[in-house]
Write an enzyme that holds these catalytic residues in place. Sequence first.
Site, PDB file in Angstrom:
ATOM      1  N   GLY A  81       0.800  -1.047   0.049  1.00  9.10           N
ATOM      2  CA  GLY A  81      -0.075   0.047   0.012  1.00  9.10           C
ATOM      3  C   GLY A  81       0.787   1.185  -0.145  1.00  9.10           C
ATOM      4  N   ASP A  82       0.325   2.286  -0.340  1.00  2.22           N
ATOM      5  CA  ASP A  82       0.793   3.673  -0.505  1.00  2.22           C
ATOM      6  C   ASP A  82       0.081   4.860  -0.465  1.00  2.22           C
ATOM      7  OD1 ASP A  82       3.672   4.739  -0.803  1.00  2.22           O
ATOM      8  OD2 ASP A  82       2.437   6.141  -2.109  1.00  2.22           O
TER       9      ASP A  82
END
Length: 283
Positions: A81-82
């Site tokens: 994720g980011d």
Amino acid sequence: MRLYLASTSPARRALLAQSGIEPVLVAPGVDEDAAAAAARDALGRDLTGPELVALLAVAKADAVADASVAGSPVDGFVFGGDSAFEVDGHLYGKPHDPEVARERWRQMLAAGGGTLWSGHCVVDRRRDATTGRTGPTPPVPDRRASGGPAVPVGRGPGRAHTEPPVRDVAGSTAALASPATVPSLGPVAPGGSALVVDGDHVVAVDSAVLTFADDVSPEEIDAYVATGEPLEVAGAFTIDGRAAAYITRIDGAPSAVVGLSLPVLRSMLLQGFGVSWHDFWAL
């Protein structure tokens, strides 16, 4: 069923733990600035918020998916994720420096708010107990094919846990050797979401529109920055900490602002692989 979290973020781990899921924490070791710069050079333009967070989510998940973790191959699903915060067309990641954080807060308050983009990638690395190899994912009814249009994701997360160790990856540098391709999610409107399935990868972006209080003083900004909390989080704030008092409205999934949209992750597992959310619960 095992979920590997390609992240060292305490907030993402806490979100999963509060939902009954105990992930295996793995540091992906991705140079985010280099990956973003390579993609920007390849495209010949700046990346949009959804493109940036999706790109880095894929890079992190891929860095772990085919690696050796604690001496063993990955066996389960890998999540990367980011996050990035967009204000008036400018994308903000982690400020690192106190003065940078103060300036970002001044800009965010002047604008009144912004959009938090949250990128997600899940890679299927379940292994056959006999051969040790990953097998094809069983077909799922109404599953989106590779290259098809992105589809909106439906929106709809407690127990005490000990802190698990963060493991390092070994044996895989493929994700770092060449820039990842920017996933084709299509345009995503602020406050919206999209999801695409591509073989053993599912990529999604969720977003939330935030409104800040209109009476935050310079003294309050200085006091908040002095805590150190905003220095290593996207946008220089987090709603699960001291900054919650400065945010008056969130249009979108609150967990997306923390760094992992739980409703979107559930949809990714179900739509992409036919796996139910409760299959991951640590009972």
